[in-house]
Enzyme design. Structure first.
Site, PDB file in Angstrom:
ATOM      1  N   CYS A   1       1.137   4.175  15.031  1.00  0.00           N
ATOM      2  CA  CYS A   1       1.957   4.077  13.618  1.00  0.00           C
ATOM      3  C   CYS A   1       1.396   5.185  12.740  1.00  0.00           C
ATOM      4  O   CYS A   1       2.009   5.532  11.991  1.00  0.00           O
ATOM      5  CB  CYS A   1       1.248   2.578  13.136  1.00  0.00           C
ATOM      6  SG  CYS A   1      -0.529   2.552  13.103  1.00  0.00           S
TER       7      CYS A   1
ATOM      8  N   ASN B   1       1.161  -1.761  20.361  1.00  0.00           N
ATOM      9  CA  ASN B   1       1.012  -0.324  20.604  1.00  0.00           C
ATOM     10  C   ASN B   1      -0.469  -0.010  20.878  1.00  0.00           C
ATOM     11  O   ASN B   1      -0.720   0.910  21.722  1.00  0.00           O
ATOM     12  CB  ASN B   1       1.682   0.519  19.652  1.00  0.00           C
ATOM     13  CG  ASN B   1       1.108   0.354  18.329  1.00  0.00           C
ATOM     14  OD1 ASN B   1       0.784  -0.755  17.919  1.00  0.00           O
ATOM     15  ND2 ASN B   1       0.961   1.535  17.554  1.00  0.00           N
TER      16      ASN B   1
ATOM     17  N   GLU C   1      11.937   4.966  11.945  1.00  0.00           N
ATOM     18  CA  GLU C   1      10.720   5.625  12.644  1.00  0.00           C
ATOM     19  C   GLU C   1      10.861   5.858  13.848  1.00  0.00           C
ATOM     20  O   GLU C   1      11.475   4.869  14.896  1.00  0.00           O
ATOM     21  CB  GLU C   1       9.926   4.340  12.194  1.00  0.00           C
ATOM     22  CG  GLU C   1       8.315   4.401  13.036  1.00  0.00           C
ATOM     23  CD  GLU C   1       7.313   3.171  12.763  1.00  0.00           C
ATOM     24  OE1 GLU C   1       7.952   2.166  12.734  1.00  0.00           O
ATOM     25  OE2 GLU C   1       6.106   3.407  12.972  1.00  0.00           O
TER      26      GLU C   1
ATOM     27  N   GLY D   1       2.468  -4.676  12.510  1.00  0.00           N
ATOM     28  CA  GLY D   1       3.670  -4.581  13.213  1.00  0.00           C
ATOM     29  C   GLY D   1       4.739  -3.958  12.293  1.00  0.00           C
ATOM     30  O   GLY D   1       4.435  -3.300  11.426  1.00  0.00           O
ATOM     31  N   SER D   2       6.170  -4.014  12.598  1.00  0.00           N
ATOM     32  CA  SER D   2       7.143  -3.422  11.977  1.00  0.00           C
ATOM     33  C   SER D   2       7.548  -3.747  10.588  1.00  0.00           C
ATOM     34  O   SER D   2       7.118  -4.943  10.079  1.00  0.00           O
ATOM     35  CB  SER D   2       8.385  -3.524  12.913  1.00  0.00           C
ATOM     36  OG  SER D   2       8.878  -4.893  12.714  1.00  0.00           O
TER      37      SER D   2
ATOM     38  N   GLU E   1       0.123  -4.469   7.839  1.00  0.00           N
ATOM     39  CA  GLU E   1      -0.207  -3.298   8.245  1.00  0.00           C
ATOM     40  C   GLU E   1       0.990  -2.816   8.887  1.00  0.00           C
ATOM     41  O   GLU E   1       1.494  -3.116   9.989  1.00  0.00           O
ATOM     42  CB  GLU E   1      -1.397  -3.454   9.519  1.00  0.00           C
ATOM     43  CG  GLU E   1      -2.826  -3.682   8.742  1.00  0.00           C
ATOM     44  CD  GLU E   1      -3.336  -2.379   7.812  1.00  0.00           C
ATOM     45  OE1 GLU E   1      -2.992  -1.287   8.200  1.00  0.00           O
ATOM     46  OE2 GLU E   1      -4.112  -2.724   7.065  1.00  0.00           O
TER      47      GLU E   1
HETATM   48  P1  NAD Z   1       6.918  -6.428  15.771  1.00  0.00           P
HETATM   49  O1  NAD Z   1       7.132  -6.471  14.332  1.00  0.00           O
HETATM   50  O2  NAD Z   1       8.206  -6.250  16.544  1.00  0.00           O
HETATM   51  O3  NAD Z   1       5.923  -7.209  16.545  1.00  0.00           O
HETATM   52  C1  NAD Z   1       4.489  -7.611  16.147  1.00  0.00           C
HETATM   53  C2  NAD Z   1       4.207  -8.760  16.253  1.00  0.00           C
HETATM   54  O4  NAD Z   1       4.889  -9.811  15.393  1.00  0.00           O
HETATM   55  C3  NAD Z   1       4.347  -9.250  17.774  1.00  0.00           C
HETATM   56  O5  NAD Z   1       3.371  -9.836  18.195  1.00  0.00           O
HETATM   57  C4  NAD Z   1       5.826 -10.122  17.665  1.00  0.00           C
HETATM   58  O6  NAD Z   1       5.614 -10.970  18.713  1.00  0.00           O
HETATM   59  C5  NAD Z   1       5.422 -10.631  16.351  1.00  0.00           C
HETATM   60  N1  NAD Z   1       6.665 -10.894  15.891  1.00  0.00           N
HETATM   61  C6  NAD Z   1       7.956 -10.711  15.972  1.00  0.00           C
HETATM   62  N2  NAD Z   1       9.136 -11.212  15.506  1.00  0.00           N
HETATM   63  C7  NAD Z   1       8.574 -12.137  14.744  1.00  0.00           C
HETATM   64  C8  NAD Z   1       8.977 -12.793  13.882  1.00  0.00           C
HETATM   65  N3  NAD Z   1      10.257 -12.978  13.398  1.00  0.00           N
HETATM   66  N4  NAD Z   1       7.937 -13.725  13.155  1.00  0.00           N
HETATM   67  C9  NAD Z   1       6.785 -13.621  13.397  1.00  0.00           C
HETATM   68  N5  NAD Z   1       6.221 -12.914  14.199  1.00  0.00           N
HETATM   69  C10 NAD Z   1       7.167 -12.107  14.734  1.00  0.00           C
HETATM   70  O7  NAD Z   1       6.259  -4.838  15.973  1.00  0.00           O
HETATM   71  P2  NAD Z   1       5.974  -3.895  17.273  1.00  0.00           P
HETATM   72  O8  NAD Z   1       7.110  -3.523  17.985  1.00  0.00           O
HETATM   73  O9  NAD Z   1       4.910  -4.806  18.027  1.00  0.00           O
HETATM   74  O10 NAD Z   1       5.071  -2.892  16.779  1.00  0.00           O
HETATM   75  C11 NAD Z   1       5.201  -1.464  16.376  1.00  0.00           C
HETATM   76  C12 NAD Z   1       5.391  -1.528  14.838  1.00  0.00           C
HETATM   77  O11 NAD Z   1       4.199  -1.701  14.221  1.00  0.00           O
HETATM   78  C13 NAD Z   1       5.886  -0.137  14.461  1.00  0.00           C
HETATM   79  O12 NAD Z   1       6.574  -0.120  13.230  1.00  0.00           O
HETATM   80  C14 NAD Z   1       4.288   0.491  13.936  1.00  0.00           C
HETATM   81  O13 NAD Z   1       4.523   1.587  12.677  1.00  0.00           O
HETATM   82  C15 NAD Z   1       3.770  -0.815  13.267  1.00  0.00           C
HETATM   83  N6  NAD Z   1       2.367  -0.606  13.471  1.00  0.00           N
HETATM   84  C16 NAD Z   1       1.387  -0.695  12.319  1.00  0.00           C
HETATM   85  C17 NAD Z   1       0.164  -0.370  12.445  1.00  0.00           C
HETATM   86  C18 NAD Z   1      -0.673  -0.373  11.204  1.00  0.00           C
HETATM   87  O14 NAD Z   1      -1.995  -0.466  11.361  1.00  0.00           O
HETATM   88  N7  NAD Z   1      -0.002  -0.153  10.032  1.00  0.00           N
HETATM   89  C19 NAD Z   1      -0.386  -0.314  13.602  1.00  0.00           C
HETATM   90  C20 NAD Z   1       0.333  -0.512  14.676  1.00  0.00           C
HETATM   91  C21 NAD Z   1       1.987  -0.534  14.631  1.00  0.00           C
END
Ligand code: NAD
Length: 442
Positions: free
Chosen positions: A228, A99, A318, A172-173, A194
């Site tokens: 996020c 994002n 979310e 990430g999520s 995060e």
């Molecule tokens: P995601 O968890 O789908 O992916 C994040 C990363 O993890 C990607 O690089 C992906 O390839 C990797 N990934 C996916 N599955 C995995 C697994 N099984 N094992 C290891 N790595 C894996 O998240 P997204 O859709 O890219 O991002 C959106 C989410 O991130 C939202 O929930 C948002 O709130 C959160 N986010 C948090 C922050 C923060 O600073 N707290 C910032 C941005 C986004």
């Protein structure tokens, strides 16, 4: 032990990165536009500026951050001198989301490298243009022994997690965060997570309503709501709710015009899958503004929902898109009941010109970080720790805390040899009384 770049060498490399980024700014803007139509203004504001200002402050402060911290010695150890040595963990894995694909990948990489670690970055597969540009920039600037990029999806990330790292930094999520924590636990690897969540944004009847509407509309629809720390849903005091909805509508139109699909200032949804999920959250009967969408261009208009049902899908997950449910509340115990349903959010916002009201609300709820009378902007101050609590994450970074995240603080006591007080040595005989008396004075 392999030799690591010195502080001076790290500073030189970071200066080179700063220079290369300044040369590539147009390419970065283009990559983000190609990935999800991110407007150039938003890329400069929320991606390149943040990375370059972080680089500047890291270069300026690195020597002092990396130097030992001297602390007062304990009188029990007299004579001694005590310090904290900043020891890099070793091998760091950074996994980043789509994002804010540029800054959320590079900020932890910069900090981990600056702290003396070697770094592997796995950026998001959903922003292929930005991820491959980052990979090119990294290989131009860094020795691959120090920083390397592995592109690909969850399969690549899972393979990387089979290796042993000394620190894992994940953004990430929540669902993926749990998998990261499990994988890290196998080797007791420390992690920063995060994550996300549903961020409540409260508007009381004591708020400056017009300005609140303007600031909320900006923070919610920045990056098309894919932020996020964006307000996820609004809680508006019932007595001003309809007036406030009218103001939100006016601000949306002022920002994106009557036909937001033609606005150059609204990003697109990252993927077909996310677009479908978001369109599925729009209940046509509740739409009070927007609601239009286009699958081909992955467009969704800034949408307001007049929401009364806390159990509707849009109030359960979310949102992470340009849909803003507006929920009414009557009193502060309603706020408790509604906010208490969710896990601790990454952010919480309150709009009110009554200082005691806003302070009371902010202290009442646990959350990662937030603002009074604005949204999102706490992110901009690198002196504030940025991170979640509970399900919205663990650990925090930005500014010096980013450096501190990636070093073990090693305690060192150096004892003098010119004096050795014999009190502690056996035979203890009748020393216990003396010890008791002495401890009373400490
Ligand atoms: P995601 O968890 O789908 O992916 C994040 C990363 O993890 C990607 O690089 C992906 O390839 C990797 N990934 C996916 N599955 C995995 C697994 N099984 N094992 C290891 N790595 C894996 O998240 P997204 O859709 O890219 O991002 C959106 C989410 O991130 C939202 O929930 C948002 O709130 C959160 N986010 C948090 C922050 C923060 O600073 N707290 C910032 C941005 C986004």
């Amino acid at each position: 032990m392999e030799s690591r770049p010195t502080v001076s060498q790290r500073k030189e490399t970071l200066k080179k990165l700063l220079h290369v980024l300044s040369l590539r700014e147009d390419a970065i803007i283009q990559a983000l536009r190609d990935d999800f139509g991110k407007p150039a203004f938003e890329t400069v504001l929320s991606e390149t500026f943040i990375v370059s200002s972080t680089l500047k402050s890291t270069i300026r402060n690195l020597r002092s951050w990396a130097s030992d911290d001297w602390v007062f010695p304990s009188v029990l150890n007299f004579p001694s001198s005590d310090r904290i040595v900043k020891e890099p963990y070793g091998k760091v894995l950074v996994i980043s989301p789509w994002n804010y694909p540029f800054q959320l990948a590079l900020l932890p990489v910069i900090a981990a490298y600056a702290a003396g670690n070697s770094v592997i970055l796995k950026p998001s597969e959903l922003t292929p243009n930005t991820s491959s540009l980052i990979s090119n920039i990294v290989s131009e600037v860094f020795d691959p022994v120090d920083v390397e990029v592995f592109q690909g999806g969850s399969d690549v990330a899972e393979k990387l997690l089979e290796r042993r790292f000394d620190y894992i930094f994940f953004t990430g999520s929540v669902a993926t965060g749990k998998k990261i924590a499990e994988a890290a636990a196998r080797n007791l690897t420390p992690v920063t997570l995060e994550l996300g969540g549903k961020n409540p944004c409260i508007v009381t009847s004591r708020a400056n309503l017009k300005l609140s509407a303007r600031r909320i509309v900006w923070g919610k629809f920045l990056n098309a709501g894919q932020t996020c720390i964006a307000p996820d849903f609004l809680l508006v005091e019932a007595s001003v709710k309809s007036k406030f909805i009218a103001m939100l509508k006016a601000e949306i139109t002022a920002a994106f015009g009557d036909a937001p699909a033609n606005s150059p200032d609204l990003a697109r949804i990252i993927s077909d899958k996310h677009w479908e999920r978001l369109v599925g959250l729009i209940d046509a009967e509740k739409v009070v503004h927007g609601g239009q969408s286009d699958r081909e261009s992955r467009f969704i208009a800034p949408t307001l929902l007049d929401e009364t049902d806390g159990e509707s899908p849009v109030m359960r997950e979310e949102i992470f898109g340009p849909i803003l449910p507006v929920v009414g509340y009557d009193n502060e115990s309603d706020l408790d009941a509604i906010i208490g349903r969710y896990e601790k959010p990454l952010s919480l916002y309150v709009f009110s010109d009554d200082r005691s009201e806003s302070s009371r609300i902010m202290r009442q709820f646990p959350f990662g970080g937030g603002c009074i009378n604005d949204v999102v902007c706490h992110f901009a101050n690198e002196r504030l720790p940025f991170g979640g609590v509970g399900h919205s994450g663990m650990g925090a970074y930005h500014g010096k805390r980013s450096f501190d995240t990636f070093v073990h603080k090693k305690s060192l006591t150096r004892r003098g040899t010119w004096l050795d007080i014999p009190l502690r040595y056996a035979p203890y005989e009748n020393k216990v009384e003396f010890l008791r008396k002495w401890f009373k004075w400490l």
